[in-house]
Write an enzyme that holds these catalytic residues in place. Structure first.
Site, PDB file in Angstrom:
ATOM      1  N   GLU A  62      -5.683  -1.053  -3.540  1.00  0.00           N
ATOM      2  CA  GLU A  62      -5.139   0.226  -3.208  1.00  0.00           C
ATOM      3  C   GLU A  62      -3.895   0.162  -2.496  1.00  0.00           C
ATOM      4  OE1 GLU A  62      -4.990   3.285  -3.424  1.00  0.00           O
ATOM      5  OE2 GLU A  62      -6.981   4.461  -3.324  1.00  0.00           O
ATOM      6  N   ASP A  63      -2.934   1.100  -2.745  1.00  0.00           N
ATOM      7  CA  ASP A  63      -1.600   1.223  -2.081  1.00  0.00           C
ATOM      8  C   ASP A  63      -2.033   1.564  -0.630  1.00  0.00           C
ATOM      9  OD1 ASP A  63      -2.136   3.963  -2.942  1.00  0.00           O
ATOM     10  OD2 ASP A  63      -0.354   4.267  -3.642  1.00  0.00           O
TER      11      ASP A  63
ATOM     12  N   ASP B 222      -6.021   6.272   3.229  1.00  0.00           N
ATOM     13  CA  ASP B 222      -6.102   7.332   4.226  1.00  0.00           C
ATOM     14  C   ASP B 222      -7.495   7.894   4.712  1.00  0.00           C
ATOM     15  OD1 ASP B 222      -4.903   9.547   5.737  1.00  0.00           O
ATOM     16  OD2 ASP B 222      -4.125  10.632   3.957  1.00  0.00           O
TER      17      ASP B 222
ATOM     18  N   LYS C 153      -4.432   3.798   7.534  1.00  0.00           N
ATOM     19  CA  LYS C 153      -4.398   4.809   8.229  1.00  0.00           C
ATOM     20  C   LYS C 153      -5.778   4.841   9.105  1.00  0.00           C
ATOM     21  CE  LYS C 153      -0.875   7.517   6.245  1.00  0.00           C
ATOM     22  NZ  LYS C 153      -0.647   9.026   5.522  1.00  0.00           N
TER      23      LYS C 153
ATOM     24  N   PHE D  39       3.356  10.322   6.949  1.00  0.00           N
ATOM     25  CA  PHE D  39       3.521  10.230   5.414  1.00  0.00           C
ATOM     26  C   PHE D  39       4.527   9.142   5.356  1.00  0.00           C
ATOM     27  CE2 PHE D  39       4.995  11.517   1.354  1.00  0.00           C
ATOM     28  CZ  PHE D  39       4.058  11.491   0.674  1.00  0.00           C
TER      29      PHE D  39
ATOM     30  N   ASP E 125       4.857   7.089  -3.342  1.00  0.00           N
ATOM     31  CA  ASP E 125       5.972   8.075  -3.656  1.00  0.00           C
ATOM     32  C   ASP E 125       5.659   9.369  -2.863  1.00  0.00           C
ATOM     33  OD1 ASP E 125       3.395   8.834  -4.967  1.00  0.00           O
ATOM     34  OD2 ASP E 125       4.463  10.404  -6.156  1.00  0.00           O
TER      35      ASP E 125
ATOM     36  N   ARG F 278       9.091   5.420  -5.189  1.00  0.00           N
ATOM     37  CA  ARG F 278       8.218   3.983  -5.214  1.00  0.00           C
ATOM     38  C   ARG F 278       9.085   2.849  -5.034  1.00  0.00           C
ATOM     39  NH1 ARG F 278       3.234   5.986  -6.701  1.00  0.00           N
ATOM     40  NH2 ARG F 278       3.221   7.891  -8.288  1.00  0.00           N
TER      41      ARG F 278
END
Ligand code: 5GP
Length: 178
Positions: free
Chosen positions: A102-103, A106, A134, A155, A162, A168
């Site tokens: 996963e990028d 959250d 996070k 954020f 993105d 990105r």
């Protein structure tokens, strides 16, 4: 690195490309150690994880495979209203050691949906690796086994992440300026 404007928001440099690379190298060692003698199947979650997947895998010296999936959410007719589906998984996962890439994690809702979609297909194991986590936002019980960078609730964009399609391609990580 200098400030960038994406659509109507301003982002400032936060984590350099070198720091990002060093963090990925560190977890590549963890992952290689964990799967020594096995051949894990990495599942990159598109679109954001393409960068992390590529940077992680080129640092791994173990045999491995990779495929990519997408998580599609749409409003259906269930009681909760939103239906989440894992799409694009063309390879059998039964008996495989799966590592979901996963990028960013959250709230963990996305990871929870992916894990619940994979479990009925009986993989030998499921682990999660994330470029960013996070910790203040993450409320699920699923362990995030390998985390390159932990960040506060802000954020961010860059390194695959993105803002409405843009950012990105930025090297390193940029944080929104409020
Ligand atoms: P979760 O389901 O864990 O709440 O969120 C995961 C998804 O939300 C990520 O895959 C990403 O698409 C999006 N997301 C969460 N935080 C950020 C952030 O700081 N920046 C960007 N660009 N996307 C984020």
């Amino acid at each position: 690195m200098s400030r960038v404007i994406l659509h109507d928001e301003t982002f400032e440099p936060y984590i350099t490309e070198a720091e990002t690379a060093a963090a990925i190298s560190r977890i590549a060692q963890e992952v290689a150690q964990r799967y020594k003698g096995r051949t894990p199947l990495f599942l990159g979650v598109l679109n954001g994880a393409y960068f992390f997947a590529s940077e992680l895998l080129k640092r791994l010296d173990i045999p491995c495979e990779i495929t990519f999936v997408k998580v599609a959410s749409y409003h259906g007719t269930t009681s909760t209203g939103v239906v989440t589906q894992l799409i694009g998984l063309s390879q059998p996962v039964e008996g495989r050691d799966i590592v979901v890439l996963e990028d960013i994690v959250d709230t963990g809702n996305t990871i929870e949906h992916i894990v619940s979609a994979l479990r009925p297909q009986h993989p030998a194991s499921i682990a999660i690796a994330a470029l960013l986590l996070k910790p203040e936002a993450y409320k699920k019980d699923i362990p995030i086994d390998h985390v390159a960078l932990r960040i506060p609730n802000a954020f961010v964009v860059g390194s695959g992440l993105d803002h409405d399609g843009l950012g990105r391609n930025l090297p390193g990580i940029y944080r929104i300026v409020n």
